[in-house]
Write a protein that holds these residues in place. Structure first.
Motif, PDB file in Angstrom:
ATOM      1  N   ILE A 148      51.279  10.544  30.693  1.00  0.00           N
ATOM      2  CA  ILE A 148      51.220  11.693  31.103  1.00  0.00           C
ATOM      3  C   ILE A 148      50.263  12.456  31.053  1.00  0.00           C
ATOM      4  O   ILE A 148      49.504  12.452  29.934  1.00  0.00           O
ATOM      5  CB  ILE A 148      52.568  12.241  30.682  1.00  0.00           C
ATOM      6  CG1 ILE A 148      53.604  10.962  30.867  1.00  0.00           C
ATOM      7  CG2 ILE A 148      52.695  13.271  30.712  1.00  0.00           C
ATOM      8  CD1 ILE A 148      54.113  11.034  32.380  1.00  0.00           C
ATOM      9  N   MET A 149      49.496  12.999  32.640  1.00  0.00           N
ATOM     10  CA  MET A 149      49.254  14.033  31.463  1.00  0.00           C
ATOM     11  C   MET A 149      50.069  15.149  32.136  1.00  0.00           C
ATOM     12  O   MET A 149      50.379  15.586  33.299  1.00  0.00           O
ATOM     13  CB  MET A 149      47.701  14.015  33.079  1.00  0.00           C
ATOM     14  CG  MET A 149      46.827  15.289  32.968  1.00  0.00           C
ATOM     15  SD  MET A 149      45.416  15.376  33.783  1.00  0.00           S
ATOM     16  CE  MET A 149      44.733  13.651  33.688  1.00  0.00           C
ATOM     17  N   THR A 150      49.752  16.903  31.456  1.00  0.00           N
ATOM     18  CA  THR A 150      50.542  18.077  31.748  1.00  0.00           C
ATOM     19  C   THR A 150      49.446  19.116  32.164  1.00  0.00           C
ATOM     20  O   THR A 150      48.139  18.981  31.495  1.00  0.00           O
ATOM     21  CB  THR A 150      51.336  18.913  30.757  1.00  0.00           C
ATOM     22  OG1 THR A 150      50.406  18.695  29.832  1.00  0.00           O
ATOM     23  CG2 THR A 150      51.961  17.155  30.304  1.00  0.00           C
ATOM     24  N   ILE A 151      49.384  19.859  32.743  1.00  0.00           N
ATOM     25  CA  ILE A 151      47.790  21.118  32.809  1.00  0.00           C
ATOM     26  C   ILE A 151      48.905  21.787  33.216  1.00  0.00           C
ATOM     27  O   ILE A 151      49.664  22.376  34.488  1.00  0.00           O
ATOM     28  CB  ILE A 151      47.848  20.298  34.246  1.00  0.00           C
ATOM     29  CG1 ILE A 151      47.070  19.208  33.993  1.00  0.00           C
ATOM     30  CG2 ILE A 151      46.375  21.666  34.563  1.00  0.00           C
ATOM     31  CD1 ILE A 151      46.041  18.882  35.862  1.00  0.00           C
ATOM     32  N   VAL A 152      49.135  22.893  32.823  1.00  0.00           N
ATOM     33  CA  VAL A 152      49.699  24.602  33.013  1.00  0.00           C
ATOM     34  C   VAL A 152      48.375  25.737  33.660  1.00  0.00           C
ATOM     35  O   VAL A 152      47.504  25.794  33.161  1.00  0.00           O
ATOM     36  CB  VAL A 152      50.171  25.266  31.582  1.00  0.00           C
ATOM     37  CG1 VAL A 152      50.357  26.826  32.037  1.00  0.00           C
ATOM     38  CG2 VAL A 152      50.897  24.240  31.466  1.00  0.00           C
ATOM     39  N   VAL A 153      48.891  25.606  34.800  1.00  0.00           N
ATOM     40  CA  VAL A 153      47.619  26.624  35.476  1.00  0.00           C
ATOM     41  C   VAL A 153      48.260  28.443  35.464  1.00  0.00           C
ATOM     42  O   VAL A 153      48.958  28.350  36.051  1.00  0.00           O
ATOM     43  CB  VAL A 153      47.624  26.568  36.835  1.00  0.00           C
ATOM     44  CG1 VAL A 153      45.995  26.444  38.346  1.00  0.00           C
ATOM     45  CG2 VAL A 153      46.874  24.561  37.590  1.00  0.00           C
ATOM     46  N   TYR A 154      47.417  28.867  35.663  1.00  0.00           N
ATOM     47  CA  TYR A 154      47.647  30.536  35.379  1.00  0.00           C
ATOM     48  C   TYR A 154      46.511  30.745  36.348  1.00  0.00           C
ATOM     49  O   TYR A 154      45.646  31.056  36.817  1.00  0.00           O
ATOM     50  CB  TYR A 154      46.343  31.075  34.103  1.00  0.00           C
ATOM     51  CG  TYR A 154      47.285  30.563  32.830  1.00  0.00           C
ATOM     52  CD1 TYR A 154      48.538  31.172  32.605  1.00  0.00           C
ATOM     53  CD2 TYR A 154      47.449  29.905  32.650  1.00  0.00           C
ATOM     54  CE1 TYR A 154      48.797  31.033  31.573  1.00  0.00           C
ATOM     55  CE2 TYR A 154      48.194  28.988  31.630  1.00  0.00           C
ATOM     56  CZ  TYR A 154      48.193  29.765  30.820  1.00  0.00           C
ATOM     57  OH  TYR A 154      49.572  29.124  29.191  1.00  0.00           O
ATOM     58  N   THR A 155      47.358  31.495  37.640  1.00  0.00           N
ATOM     59  CA  THR A 155      46.954  32.081  39.186  1.00  0.00           C
ATOM     60  C   THR A 155      46.794  33.846  38.554  1.00  0.00           C
ATOM     61  O   THR A 155      46.004  34.191  40.303  1.00  0.00           O
ATOM     62  CB  THR A 155      47.655  31.400  40.640  1.00  0.00           C
ATOM     63  OG1 THR A 155      49.349  32.074  39.866  1.00  0.00           O
ATOM     64  CG2 THR A 155      48.027  30.131  40.180  1.00  0.00           C
ATOM     65  N   GLY A 156      46.863  34.028  37.762  1.00  0.00           N
ATOM     66  CA  GLY A 156      46.699  35.801  37.968  1.00  0.00           C
ATOM     67  C   GLY A 156      45.806  36.427  38.291  1.00  0.00           C
ATOM     68  O   GLY A 156      45.554  37.095  37.322  1.00  0.00           O
ATOM     69  N   HIS A 157      44.393  35.390  37.627  1.00  0.00           N
ATOM     70  CA  HIS A 157      42.669  35.971  37.743  1.00  0.00           C
ATOM     71  C   HIS A 157      42.432  35.289  38.501  1.00  0.00           C
ATOM     72  O   HIS A 157      42.835  33.971  38.666  1.00  0.00           O
ATOM     73  CB  HIS A 157      42.510  35.829  36.223  1.00  0.00           C
ATOM     74  CG  HIS A 157      42.340  34.544  35.727  1.00  0.00           C
ATOM     75  ND1 HIS A 157      41.207  33.458  35.591  1.00  0.00           N
ATOM     76  CD2 HIS A 157      43.386  33.647  35.627  1.00  0.00           C
ATOM     77  CE1 HIS A 157      41.435  32.957  34.558  1.00  0.00           C
ATOM     78  NE2 HIS A 157      42.883  32.223  35.168  1.00  0.00           N
ATOM     79  N   GLU A 158      40.806  35.036  38.971  1.00  0.00           N
ATOM     80  CA  GLU A 158      40.358  35.435  40.046  1.00  0.00           C
ATOM     81  C   GLU A 158      39.943  33.933  39.721  1.00  0.00           C
ATOM     82  O   GLU A 158      40.276  32.826  40.421  1.00  0.00           O
ATOM     83  CB  GLU A 158      39.304  35.801  40.566  1.00  0.00           C
ATOM     84  CG  GLU A 158      38.611  37.538  40.815  1.00  0.00           C
ATOM     85  CD  GLU A 158      39.997  37.061  42.204  1.00  0.00           C
ATOM     86  OE1 GLU A 158      39.334  35.812  43.509  1.00  0.00           O
ATOM     87  OE2 GLU A 158      40.674  37.762  43.006  1.00  0.00           O
ATOM     88  N   GLU A 159      39.571  33.539  38.791  1.00  0.00           N
ATOM     89  CA  GLU A 159      38.704  31.547  38.476  1.00  0.00           C
ATOM     90  C   GLU A 159      40.588  31.391  38.860  1.00  0.00           C
ATOM     91  O   GLU A 159      40.021  29.147  38.587  1.00  0.00           O
ATOM     92  CB  GLU A 159      37.963  31.935  36.933  1.00  0.00           C
ATOM     93  CG  GLU A 159      37.342  31.025  36.809  1.00  0.00           C
ATOM     94  CD  GLU A 159      36.249  30.382  37.293  1.00  0.00           C
ATOM     95  OE1 GLU A 159      35.764  31.123  38.006  1.00  0.00           O
ATOM     96  OE2 GLU A 159      36.247  29.438  37.951  1.00  0.00           O
ATOM     97  N   GLY A 160      40.930  32.096  38.017  1.00  0.00           N
ATOM     98  CA  GLY A 160      42.598  30.654  37.821  1.00  0.00           C
ATOM     99  C   GLY A 160      42.992  30.517  39.972  1.00  0.00           C
ATOM    100  O   GLY A 160      43.410  29.563  39.462  1.00  0.00           O
ATOM    101  N   LYS A 161      42.709  31.480  40.324  1.00  0.00           N
ATOM    102  CA  LYS A 161      43.388  31.048  41.756  1.00  0.00           C
ATOM    103  C   LYS A 161      42.226  29.979  42.190  1.00  0.00           C
ATOM    104  O   LYS A 161      42.731  28.631  42.885  1.00  0.00           O
ATOM    105  CB  LYS A 161      42.589  32.113  42.932  1.00  0.00           C
ATOM    106  CG  LYS A 161      44.298  33.374  42.237  1.00  0.00           C
ATOM    107  CD  LYS A 161      43.826  34.110  43.583  1.00  0.00           C
ATOM    108  CE  LYS A 161      44.826  35.530  42.818  1.00  0.00           C
ATOM    109  NZ  LYS A 161      44.394  36.429  42.308  1.00  0.00           N
ATOM    110  N   ARG A 162      40.887  29.999  41.942  1.00  0.00           N
ATOM    111  CA  ARG A 162      39.820  28.901  42.541  1.00  0.00           C
ATOM    112  C   ARG A 162      40.749  27.582  41.981  1.00  0.00           C
ATOM    113  O   ARG A 162      40.260  26.375  42.983  1.00  0.00           O
ATOM    114  CB  ARG A 162      38.605  29.495  42.063  1.00  0.00           C
ATOM    115  CG  ARG A 162      37.892  29.894  42.601  1.00  0.00           C
ATOM    116  CD  ARG A 162      36.257  29.885  42.682  1.00  0.00           C
ATOM    117  NE  ARG A 162      35.489  30.836  41.845  1.00  0.00           N
ATOM    118  CZ  ARG A 162      35.900  32.753  41.865  1.00  0.00           C
ATOM    119  NH1 ARG A 162      35.828  32.874  42.254  1.00  0.00           N
ATOM    120  NH2 ARG A 162      35.461  33.173  40.940  1.00  0.00           N
TER     121      ARG A 162
END
Ligand code: SAH
Length: 189
Positions: A135-149
């Motif tokens: 299993i791989m888990t990835i928590v992605v933060y989209t509240g900043h520019e780099e995170g959106k990319r």
């Protein structure tokens, strides 16, 4: 009342990892940061297992070392001061689980954040390294520019990966303000 079952993306990541990882397993914390997931993983694999942790910030690894030592689990953990994009320089055997908690360290420097290109290299290499049913888990933060990319690149990558190679689940809150992070859970087939 505080939510008890449908909580934060980081807690949900642990639910999935916790189900899959057993004593003796080999796992990777691709973004050590404050070391909380590293500690969590080290308990799951027990003294017979192994945790490899990556972070580009020496300061983060120093704090994590302290935390692991205090909790008596440091002997089963190897902390590596290098980018997760170089994961296959350090790990050649297959692994049972990999956790990513992207973005920047709360309280740390916001410029030192995970970046789409290197994150994607690490994810692709990680998928190769995973054992069947790993299993791989990835928590992605989209509240900043780099995170959106990162969000854009990671999703467009996984949307095209053959379902015979991995199952990919996306979990996110649709009624929360301020761009809450979302979770990807990937099972290798
Ligand atoms: N955003 C999360 C914390 C993420 S910590 C939260 O809010 O809880 C992410 C960690 O990844 C940081 O400590 C940072 O130094 C590390 N990092 C950044 N780029 C990296 C890379 N290429 N390889 C490994 N670690 C990296």
């Amino acid at each position: 009342m505080q939510a008890k079952y449908i909580t934060k993306a980081t807690d949900l990541a642990r639910e999935f990892i916790g189900k899959a990882i057993k004593p003796g397993d080999i796992v990777v914390d691709a973004t050590v940061g404050n070391g909380n997931d590293t500690l969590f993983l080290s308990r799951l694999v027990s003294e017979s297992g192994r945790v490899y942790g990556f972070d580009i910030q020496k300061f983060a690894l120093k704090e994590a070392t302290q935390k692991l030592q205090t909790n008596g689990v440091l002997d089963r953990v190897e902390l590596i001061n290098d980018g997760h994009e170089n994961i296959n320089k350090y790990i050649t055997s297959k692994v049972n689980g990999i956790m990513f908690n992207l973005g920047y360290l709360p309280g740390g420097k916001h410029e030192i954040t995970t970046k789409n290109n290197t994150t994607l290299i690490a994810i692709k290499t990680g998928i190769e390294l995973l054992k069947g049913n790993g299993i791989m888990t990835i928590v992605v933060y989209t509240g900043h520019e780099e995170g959106k990319r990162e969000e854009e690149d990671i999703l467009s990558y996984f949307e095209k990966v053959d379902q015979n190679i991995v199952n990919v689940l996306k979990l996110g809150f649709i009624n929360q303000k301020n761009n809450p992070p979302f979770l990807l859970v990937i099972e290798k087939r």
